[in-house]
Design an enzyme around this catalytic site. Structure first.
Site, PDB file in Angstrom:
ATOM      1  N   ALA A   1       0.842  -1.270  -0.103  1.00  0.00           N
ATOM      2  CA  ALA A   1      -0.173  -0.198  -0.417  1.00  0.00           C
ATOM      3  C   ALA A   1       0.673   0.845  -0.131  1.00  0.00           C
ATOM      4  CB  ALA A   1      -1.077   0.442   1.186  1.00  0.00           C
ATOM      5  N   GLY A   2       1.962   0.740  -0.286  1.00  0.00           N
ATOM      6  CA  GLY A   2       3.041   2.457  -0.250  1.00  0.00           C
ATOM      7  C   GLY A   2       3.081   2.526   1.527  1.00  0.00           C
TER       8      GLY A   2
ATOM      9  N   ASP B   1      12.375   5.493   3.425  1.00  0.00           N
ATOM     10  CA  ASP B   1      12.064   4.678   4.246  1.00  0.00           C
ATOM     11  C   ASP B   1      12.487   3.829   4.866  1.00  0.00           C
ATOM     12  OD1 ASP B   1      10.051   5.584   2.301  1.00  0.00           O
ATOM     13  OD2 ASP B   1      10.421   3.897   1.240  1.00  0.00           O
TER      14      ASP B   1
ATOM     15  N   SER C   1       8.818  -3.065   3.202  1.00  0.00           N
ATOM     16  CA  SER C   1       9.667  -3.584   3.633  1.00  0.00           C
ATOM     17  C   SER C   1      10.630  -3.427   4.094  1.00  0.00           C
ATOM     18  CB  SER C   1      10.057  -3.613   1.534  1.00  0.00           C
ATOM     19  OG  SER C   1      10.050  -2.345   1.588  1.00  0.00           O
TER      20      SER C   1
HETATM   21  C1  GLA Z   1       9.735   4.800  -2.452  1.00  0.00           C
HETATM   22  C2  GLA Z   1      10.787   4.721  -2.044  1.00  0.00           C
HETATM   23  C3  GLA Z   1      11.586   6.262  -1.474  1.00  0.00           C
HETATM   24  C4  GLA Z   1      11.666   7.566  -1.798  1.00  0.00           C
HETATM   25  C5  GLA Z   1       9.922   7.179  -2.402  1.00  0.00           C
HETATM   26  C6  GLA Z   1       9.170   8.338  -3.185  1.00  0.00           C
HETATM   27  O1  GLA Z   1       8.828   5.007  -1.241  1.00  0.00           O
HETATM   28  O2  GLA Z   1      11.572   3.415  -1.817  1.00  0.00           O
HETATM   29  O3  GLA Z   1      12.933   6.061  -1.262  1.00  0.00           O
HETATM   30  O4  GLA Z   1      11.981   7.510  -3.533  1.00  0.00           O
HETATM   31  O5  GLA Z   1       9.322   6.108  -3.040  1.00  0.00           O
HETATM   32  O6  GLA Z   1       9.158  10.006  -2.408  1.00  0.00           O
END
Ligand code: GLA
Length: 347
Positions: A111-112, A160, A116
């Site tokens: 779901a973003g 992240d 992970s």
């Molecule tokens: C993903 C990547 C991050 C970042 C975002 C966009 O979540 O893992 O490192 O680049 O996209 O902001």
């Protein structure tokens, strides 16, 4: 179920790490820019015990037990993340023989929301305890990113993993991805960070993400800078051919929005901060072209339902929306959205 039922012995360490949403600073972290994520109260938890020369793991969510020797190549499953962190530790010179894990998570996957990174950081924390490793939280984040890039094979930035390792509840992590200097800033009082998940998945995310990275690199090269972080004057991007001009405009303006957002946080100004979030979404949709019509509609509806601001969070091409809402308005906000989107999950 638990570790003992699967392996017949007790675990010797346990740890957890949260998912995240990104409030501002999207698609800037691979161009040495600024980001402003915040952890969400959904976690991946791991229990662990030592094992010689291999990694074995049971995923409660998937109901799967997997095991592979440390030397094996990635297979595209959840075990890759765990093998990746063990290998990253060993490459950094830490004496880690291998491990057994039991993994459970209440964080929606795909779901973003960085499930992970949460798994990598939780596993590294457990391994730190298990093998008494002298690792700082910053090193944990760097090793987690290294595992994901070099072993799992996803070319992500470091946002992240930093959010999972260094984020604090109720605070935004202001991170300079060039220097890794960071500061946790309290969110304005009386606001709620609402995560809106339509269950869109992220089908084309990886190909799209890599393409945007290449475009951003190309734009930096043509402008003669090491990274788009070094472009302070927005007018400079106008000299680029389309679509590089729009890609660069997003990254350069997004860095400025993070800096303005930090000022708004220091003043406790939820209104100003929310407006920057909405501007970020529009820039992601129009200039960076990583949104979807469903996400745009959800952002507009969240604004109509009274949010201070809303934007897609993470890489885009699907995933979730994050909205900033006054705590007092939240019940009505949720009700209005539920009527418009019956399948929406509000976390
Ligand atoms: C993903 C990547 C991050 C970042 C975002 C966009 O979540 O893992 O490192 O680049 O996209 O902001």
């Amino acid at each position: 179920m638990g570790f003992q039922e699967v392996y017949g012995v007790l675990p010797q360490a346990s740890a957890q790490a949260p998912g995240r949403v990104n409030l501002l600073g999207e698609h800037t972290d691979y161009q040495e820019g600024y980001v402003l994520p915040t952890p969400i109260p959904y976690f991946t938890r791991v229990e662990a015990a030592p094992l010689e020369g291999a990694v074995e793991a049971f995923s409660e969510n998937l109901g799967e037990l997997r095991a592979r020797p440390l030397s094996s190549p990635p297979q595209g499953d959840f075990l890759d993340y765990l093998l990746g962190v063990v290998r990253a530790l060993r490459e950094a010179g830490h004496e880690v023989a291998g491990a057994r894990f039991y993994v459970r998570s209440d964080l929606p996957m795909g779901a973003g929301l960085s499930s992970s990174a949460a798994l990598e950081v939780a596993a590294l924390r457990a391994l730190r305890t298990l093998y008494r490793l002298p690792l700082s939280d910053l090193e944990v984040a760097r090793l987690a990113q290294k595992a994901e890039v070099e072993y799992v094979g996803v070319r992500c930035g470091i946002m992240d993993q930093m959010a999972a390792s260094l984020g604090q509840p109720g605070q935004a992590l202001f991170l300079d991805t060039r220097t890794l200097a960071y500061e946790n800033l309290p969110l304005p009082p009386g606001v709620r960070v609402a995560v809106l998940d339509l269950g869109l998945g992220r089908r084309l995310a990886e190909a799209g993400y890599n393409r945007r990275r290449q475009e951003a690199e190309e734009a930096a090269k043509r402008l003669g800078v090491r990274s788009l972080r070094d472009v302070a004057d927005l007018c400079l991007v106008e000299s680029l051919p389309s679509p590089l001009d729009r890609r660069a405009r997003h990254v350069v303006s997004e860095n400025l929005r993070v800096l303005r957002g930090v000022e708004a946080l220091r003043r406790g100004d939820a209104q100003a901060f929310g407006e920057l979030m909405t501007q970020s979404h529009r820039s992601l949709a129009q200039d960076y072209e990583v949104s979807l019509p469903e996400l745009d509609a959800l952002v507009e509806e969240a604004l109509r339902a009274g949010a201070y601001g809303a934007k897609l969070t993470g890489a885009g091409f699907g995933g979730a929306v994050v909205a900033l809402v006054a705590e007092s308005r939240f019940p009505a906000f949720r009700e209005a959205l539920a009527q418009r989107f019956p399948d929406l999950k509000v976390l």
